[in-house]
Enzyme design. Structure first.
Site, PDB file in Angstrom:
ATOM      1  N   ASN A   6       1.093  -1.169  -0.065  1.00 28.82           N
ATOM      2  CA  ASN A   6      -0.018   0.124  -0.003  1.00 28.82           C
ATOM      3  C   ASN A   6       0.887   1.211  -0.093  1.00 28.82           C
ATOM      4  OD1 ASN A   6      -1.247   2.211   0.944  1.00 28.82           O
ATOM      5  ND2 ASN A   6      -3.146   0.845   1.581  1.00 28.82           N
ATOM      6  N   HIS A   9       0.960   6.118   1.566  1.00 32.90           N
ATOM      7  CA  HIS A   9       1.759   7.143   2.562  1.00 32.90           C
ATOM      8  C   HIS A   9       2.941   7.873   1.499  1.00 32.90           C
ATOM      9  CE1 HIS A   9      -0.285   6.437   6.373  1.00 32.90           C
ATOM     10  NE2 HIS A   9      -0.072   5.077   5.890  1.00 32.90           N
ATOM     11  N   HIS A  42      -5.791   3.572  -1.515  1.00 28.69           N
ATOM     12  CA  HIS A  42      -7.082   3.834  -1.053  1.00 28.69           C
ATOM     13  C   HIS A  42      -7.406   5.288  -1.446  1.00 28.69           C
ATOM     14  CE1 HIS A  42     -10.077   4.118   2.867  1.00 28.69           C
ATOM     15  NE2 HIS A  42     -10.406   4.398   1.745  1.00 28.69           N
ATOM     16  N   ARG A  44      -9.679   7.905  -1.196  1.00 27.33           N
ATOM     17  CA  ARG A  44     -10.676   8.390  -0.164  1.00 27.33           C
ATOM     18  C   ARG A  44     -11.674   9.487  -0.744  1.00 27.33           C
ATOM     19  NH1 ARG A  44     -10.413   7.752   5.230  1.00 27.33           N
ATOM     20  NH2 ARG A  44      -9.023   6.058   5.943  1.00 27.33           N
ATOM     21  N   ARG A  48      -7.332  12.587   0.427  1.00 28.70           N
ATOM     22  CA  ARG A  48      -6.072  13.086   1.076  1.00 28.70           C
ATOM     23  C   ARG A  48      -4.717  12.366   0.852  1.00 28.70           C
ATOM     24  NH1 ARG A  48      -7.431   9.947   6.795  1.00 28.70           N
ATOM     25  NH2 ARG A  48      -9.326  10.814   6.518  1.00 28.70           N
ATOM     26  N   GLU A  69      -8.361   0.277  -3.141  1.00 31.17           N
ATOM     27  CA  GLU A  69      -9.515   0.228  -2.050  1.00 31.17           C
ATOM     28  C   GLU A  69     -10.515   1.398  -1.687  1.00 31.17           C
ATOM     29  OE1 GLU A  69      -7.127   0.769   1.782  1.00 31.17           O
ATOM     30  OE2 GLU A  69      -6.025  -1.154   1.275  1.00 31.17           O
ATOM     31  N   THR A 100      -8.223   3.246   8.190  1.00 33.28           N
ATOM     32  CA  THR A 100      -9.535   2.652   8.376  1.00 33.28           C
ATOM     33  C   THR A 100      -9.536   2.039   9.857  1.00 33.28           C
ATOM     34  OG1 THR A 100      -8.887   2.045   5.971  1.00 33.28           O
ATOM     35  CG2 THR A 100     -10.723   0.960   7.075  1.00 33.28           C
ATOM     36  N   GLU A 150     -10.813  -9.601   2.928  1.00 38.78           N
ATOM     37  CA  GLU A 150      -9.464  -9.153   3.650  1.00 38.78           C
ATOM     38  C   GLU A 150      -9.740  -9.385   5.078  1.00 38.78           C
ATOM     39  OE1 GLU A 150      -7.011  -6.223   1.661  1.00 38.78           O
ATOM     40  OE2 GLU A 150      -6.322  -5.484   3.624  1.00 38.78           O
ATOM     41  N   HIS A 190      -3.562  -4.917   7.546  1.00 37.41           N
ATOM     42  CA  HIS A 190      -3.677  -3.551   8.692  1.00 37.41           C
ATOM     43  C   HIS A 190      -2.984  -3.812   9.877  1.00 37.41           C
ATOM     44  CE1 HIS A 190      -5.260   0.120  10.360  1.00 37.41           C
ATOM     45  NE2 HIS A 190      -5.763   0.202   9.146  1.00 37.41           N
TER      46      HIS A 190
HETATM   47  N1  PXP Z   1      -5.859  -3.199   3.917  1.00 34.89           N
HETATM   48  C1  PXP Z   1      -6.638  -2.301   4.209  1.00 34.89           C
HETATM   49  C2  PXP Z   1      -8.043  -2.539   3.582  1.00 34.89           C
HETATM   50  C3  PXP Z   1      -6.455  -0.988   4.590  1.00 34.89           C
HETATM   51  O1  PXP Z   1      -7.394  -0.075   4.510  1.00 34.89           O
HETATM   52  C4  PXP Z   1      -5.143  -0.794   4.967  1.00 34.89           C
HETATM   53  C5  PXP Z   1      -4.883   0.665   5.420  1.00 34.89           C
HETATM   54  O2  PXP Z   1      -4.864   1.553   4.211  1.00 34.89           O
HETATM   55  C6  PXP Z   1      -4.114  -1.672   4.821  1.00 34.89           C
HETATM   56  C7  PXP Z   1      -4.601  -3.095   4.539  1.00 34.89           C
HETATM   57  C8  PXP Z   1      -2.648  -1.391   5.178  1.00 34.89           C
HETATM   58  O3  PXP Z   1      -2.642  -0.927   6.513  1.00 34.89           O
HETATM   59  P1  PXP Z   1      -1.155  -0.700   7.041  1.00 34.89           P
HETATM   60  O4  PXP Z   1      -0.832   0.719   6.502  1.00 34.89           O
HETATM   61  O5  PXP Z   1      -1.420  -0.315   8.436  1.00 34.89           O
HETATM   62  O6  PXP Z   1      -0.053  -1.727   6.753  1.00 34.89           O
END
Ligand code: PXP
Length: 236
Positions: A6, A9, A42, A44, A48, A69, A100, A150, A190
Site C-alpha cells: 500500500n 503514504h 485507497h 478516499r 487526502r 481500496e 481505516t 480481507e 492492517h
Molecule cells: N488493508 C486495508 C483494507 C487498509 O485499509 C489498509 C490501510 O490503508 C491496509 C490494508 C494497510 O494497513 P497498514 O498501512 O497499517 O499496513
C-alpha cells in the site's frame, strides 16, 4: 504468500508540498521491482492521499495488479467501472479517521453490498470485502458475490506481544477457515509490521497480505543515511 504494498503514504508525503515528489508511479514501479505482487491505494472521498489521476496512471503502468481500496459509494463505483482495476477492496470509510478503523459491517446490509458488488464482478474485477474475522461477518460476506475477503488484522497487531495475542490470532484463524469452507478466498492486512507479520504464516488460507505504513516507515530509515550523505557531497 503474496504481498500487496500500500503506497498511500508516499502520496501523503507528496501532497504535503503540493508537487510531484516523491513520485508515486516511480514508487510503485520500485515496489514491483522489489517483488511486490500488487500495488494497493485507497482513493478516499477527501482525496487526502491518492487522487483520481494516480489511480488511472497506476492502472496503465503497473505490470502486476492494481488493488483499489474504496468505500461503497456511487462515486467510487463509477470510478472503479471506468478504471477497471484488477482488484477492489471495499472498506468502511469515515471522514475523520486517521486510517481505516474496523471492518466493513456486511452482516447488517447483505443485500446492499450484494447489489454494489454485482456490477463490479460483472466487469471482471475481483472484489474483496475488508471485514473483521467475526463469524457473522464472514457468513454474510459469503452471500454477497464477492470472491475474496480481507481479514482486518488491526486487533491482532495491537494485541501483539500482550496476553491478548493468542486470542486475536485464533480469531483470525477461525475466520479464515470458515471463509474457505464457505468458498471465499482470504487476504489479510492492517497494522502488520516486520515484528508481528510472521504469525500470518500460521494461517494456511491466506493468499495475500496488504501492508503499507510499516514498509514506508522502514524505507525512510533505510534511505535516510544515503540521502543526507548525497546532499552533503553536493555542498562541501
Ligand atoms: N488493508 C486495508 C483494507 C487498509 O485499509 C489498509 C490501510 O490503508 C491496509 C490494508 C494497510 O494497513 P497498514 O498501512 O497499517 O499496513
Amino acid at each position: 504468500m503474496l504481498l500487496g504494498v500500500n503506497i498511500d503514504h508516499i502520496a501523503t508525503l507528496r501532497n504535503a508540498r503540493g508537487g510531484l515528489e516523491p513520485n508515486l508511479i516511480q514508487a510503485a514501479l520500485l515496489c514491483e521491482k522489489a517483488g511486490a505482487d500488487g500495488i494497493t491505494v485507497h482513493l478516499r472521498e477527501d482525496r487526502r492521499h491518492t487522487r483520481d489521476n494516480d489511480v488511472i496512471e497506476l492502472k496503465n503502468i503497473l505490470k502486476t495488479r492494481l488493488n483499489l481500496e474504496m468505500a461503497l459509494t456511487d462515486e467510487m463505483q463509477k470510478i472503479a467501472l471506468d478504471v477497471k482495476p484488477e482488484n477492489i477492496c471495499l472498506v468502511p470509510e469515515k471522514r475523520q479517521e486517521v486510517t481505516t478503523e474496523g471492518g466493513l459491517d456486511v452482516a447488517s446490509r447483505v443485500e446492499f453490498v450484494k447489489d454494489f458488488v454485482k456490477p463490479l464482478v460483472e466487469a471482471g474485477i475481483i472484489v474483496s470485502l475488508f471485514i473483521d474475522a467475526d463469524k457473522e461477518q464472514v457468513e454474510a460476506a459469503a452471500k454477497t458475490g464477492a470472491q475474496f475477503i480481507e481479514l482486518h488484522t488491526g486487533r491482532y497487531s495491537e494485541a501483539w506481544g500482550t496476553a491478548q495475542e493468542e486470542k486475536e490470532i485464533n480469531h483470525l484463524k477461525e475466520g479464515a477457515a470458515l471463509a474457505k469452507k464457505l468458498g471465499l478466498k482470504v487476504n489479510a492486512g492492517h497494522g502488520l509490521t516486520y515484528e508481528n507479520v510472521h504469525r500470518m504464516r500460521e494461517i494456511p488460507e491466506l493468499i495475500e497480505l496488504n501492508i503499507g505504513h510499516n514498509i514506508i516507515a522502514r524505507a525512510v530509515f533505510d534511505g535516510l543515511e544515503k540521502a543526507v550523505k548525497d546532499m552533503k557531497d553536493l555542498i562541501v
